[in-house]
Design a protein around this motif. Structure first.
Motif, mmCIF file in Angstrom:
data_model
loop_
_atom_site.group_PDB
_atom_site.id
_atom_site.type_symbol
_atom_site.label_atom_id
_atom_site.label_comp_id
_atom_site.label_asym_id
_atom_site.label_seq_id
_atom_site.Cartn_x
_atom_site.Cartn_y
_atom_site.Cartn_z
ATOM 1 N N UNK A 24 7.554 -35.214 -4.774
ATOM 2 C CA UNK A 24 6.323 -35.834 -4.286
ATOM 3 C C UNK A 24 5.536 -34.896 -3.395
ATOM 4 N N UNK A 25 6.239 -34.165 -2.530
ATOM 5 C CA UNK A 25 5.578 -33.203 -1.644
ATOM 6 C C UNK A 25 4.880 -32.119 -2.462
ATOM 7 N N UNK A 26 5.585 -31.569 -3.456
ATOM 8 C CA UNK A 26 5.014 -30.513 -4.292
ATOM 9 C C UNK A 26 3.840 -31.027 -5.107
ATOM 10 N N UNK A 27 3.944 -32.249 -5.600
ATOM 11 C CA UNK A 27 2.867 -32.835 -6.389
ATOM 12 C C UNK A 27 1.610 -32.989 -5.550
ATOM 13 N N UNK A 28 1.776 -33.492 -4.327
ATOM 14 C CA UNK A 28 0.634 -33.673 -3.439
ATOM 15 C C UNK A 28 -0.009 -32.342 -3.090
ATOM 16 N N UNK A 29 0.808 -31.351 -2.742
ATOM 17 C CA UNK A 29 0.253 -30.059 -2.359
ATOM 18 C C UNK A 29 -0.399 -29.353 -3.544
#
Length: 288
Positions: A24-29
Motif C-alpha cells: 500500500x505504501x509503495x502504491x501510494x508513493x
C-alpha cells in the motif's frame, strides 16, 4: 528442528503482514507521489477498530471487513481534504502525514488507552495444527495464505486489467496520461484509498499476531520504508520478495541474535543498496 520450523512460519507470517503494509505504501508513493509517514498509524488504528467491531459483533471477520472499509474511507478523506491541497509540495506532504501519525497515535491512547491489547485468533484457527507430527499455531498459516492471495490479486489487476494499465500509465508519466484523457487526480485518489485500505486490512488481520500498542506505528512505518527500499519503488513483486526477506531476517535475528536483530535488517538494506541501488526488482531511473 521444530523450533526452526516454528520460527520460519512466524517469520513468513510477519513478512506477509509487511507485504500488505508496504504494498500500500509503495502504491501510494508510486501513483500519488506521497510519502505517507502515517501509514503505520493507519495500520494500528484499524487494528483497534477491528478489535472494537469484533467485541461488539462477536465476529472477527466482520471486524476485518469493517476496519478495512473505515480505513479506506479515512484514506479518501485524507486525500480529498488535506493532501489534494498540497499537490506537488513534497515537504509539506511529509510534514502533514508525520503530524497526522502523532494525531492518530494520541487518538488511540484517548479512545482505547495506552495499555497493551491482545486479540485472540478466530475459530477454528485458534488452536494448533499438526503437520508431519509437529504442532504449529494455525493462524499464521491463515495470514500467509491471505497475503499470497492479495499479492496474486494485485499482480493480476496491475498487469492484466484496464484499471491496472491506467495505474501504470499514471505512475510512469502523469502528464502524458492527462494528455491522453486519463483522470490523473481521480486515479491517484482511488489508489490512495486502496493503499490505506491495504494497511487497514493488514492491521485487522494481523492483530492476533502482533500485540497492539499505540506506539507500534513508528516501527511499522520504518519496516514499510525498508521493504520498499529493498524491493524497489513501484514494484509489487519486489515488495513481496523484500517483505519475506525482512520477515525471515527479523524473525530469526530476534531469536538467535536478539542484540543485533535491528542491525541485521539495516545491514540487509545497506547490502542491497550497495549491489542494486534501485532495489531488488526496481528499475533504474535517469541516465544511469
Amino acid at each position: 528442528m521444530q523450533l526452526v520450523l516454528f520460527q520460519l512460519v512466524n517469520s513468513l507470517s510477519f513478512g506477509m503482514l509487511l507485504f500488505l503494509l508496504s504494498a500500500g505504501f509503495s502504491l501510494i508513493f508510486g501513483v500519488a507521489k506521497v510519502a505517507n509517514l502515517a501509514h503505520g498509524a493507519f495500520y494500528v488504528i484499524s487494528a483497534y477498530l477491528g478489535l472494537s467491531i469484533t467485541q461488539l459483533s462477536g465476529n472477527f471477520w466482520l471486524g476485518v471487513i469493517g476496519a478495512t472499509a473505515v480505513g479506506a474511507a479515512l484514506g479518501v478523506l485524507l486525500d480529498r481534504f488535506l493532501l489534494s491541497r498540497l499537490h506537488g509540495q513534497e515537504l509539506r506532504q511529509v510534514l502533514l502525514t508525520l503530524g497526522l501519525a502523532f494525531v492518530l497515535s494520541d487518538s488511540i491512547r484517548f479512545i482505547w488507552g495506552s495499555g497493551v491489547r491482545s486479540v485472540s485468533p478466530p475459530a477454528p484457527f485458534d488452536g494448533p495444527v499438526s503437520i508431519g507430527g509437529l504442532f504449529f499455531p494455525s493462524y499464521p498459516f491463515v495470514v500467509i495464505v491471505l497475503g499470497a492471495l492479495v499479492f496474486g490479486v494485485m499482480r493480476f489487476v496491475l498487469r492484466r486489467t484496464l484499471a491496472g494499465a491506467r495505474i501504470r500509465a499514471v505512475t510512469a508519466d502523469p502528464q502524458m496520461s492527462s494528455t491522453l484523457g486519463l483522470s490523473v487526480r481521480g486515479i491517484s485518489a482511488l489508489t490512495f484509498a486502496a493503499g490505506i485500505g491495504l494497511a487497514a486490512f493488514a492491521g485487522a488481520v494481523g492483530s492476533p499476531q502482533l500485540a497492539l500498542t499505540p506506539n507500534l506505528d513508528s516501527s511499522l512505518t520504518l519496516f514499510a520504508l525498508i521493504v520498499v527500499v529493498i524491493g524497489g519503488l513501484g514494484s509489487i513483486e519486489g515488495a513481496f520478495l523484500a517483505s519475506l526477506l525482512v520477515g525471515i531476517v527479523n524473525g530469526f535475528g530476534a531469536v538467535y541474535f536478539p542484540a543485533l536483530a535491528q542491525i541485521t535488517i539495516f545491514a540487509l538494506m545497506i547490502l542491497v543498496i550497495a549491489v542494486r541501488p534501485q532495489g531488488l526488482l526496481g528499475r533504474r531511473t535517469g541516465n544511469a
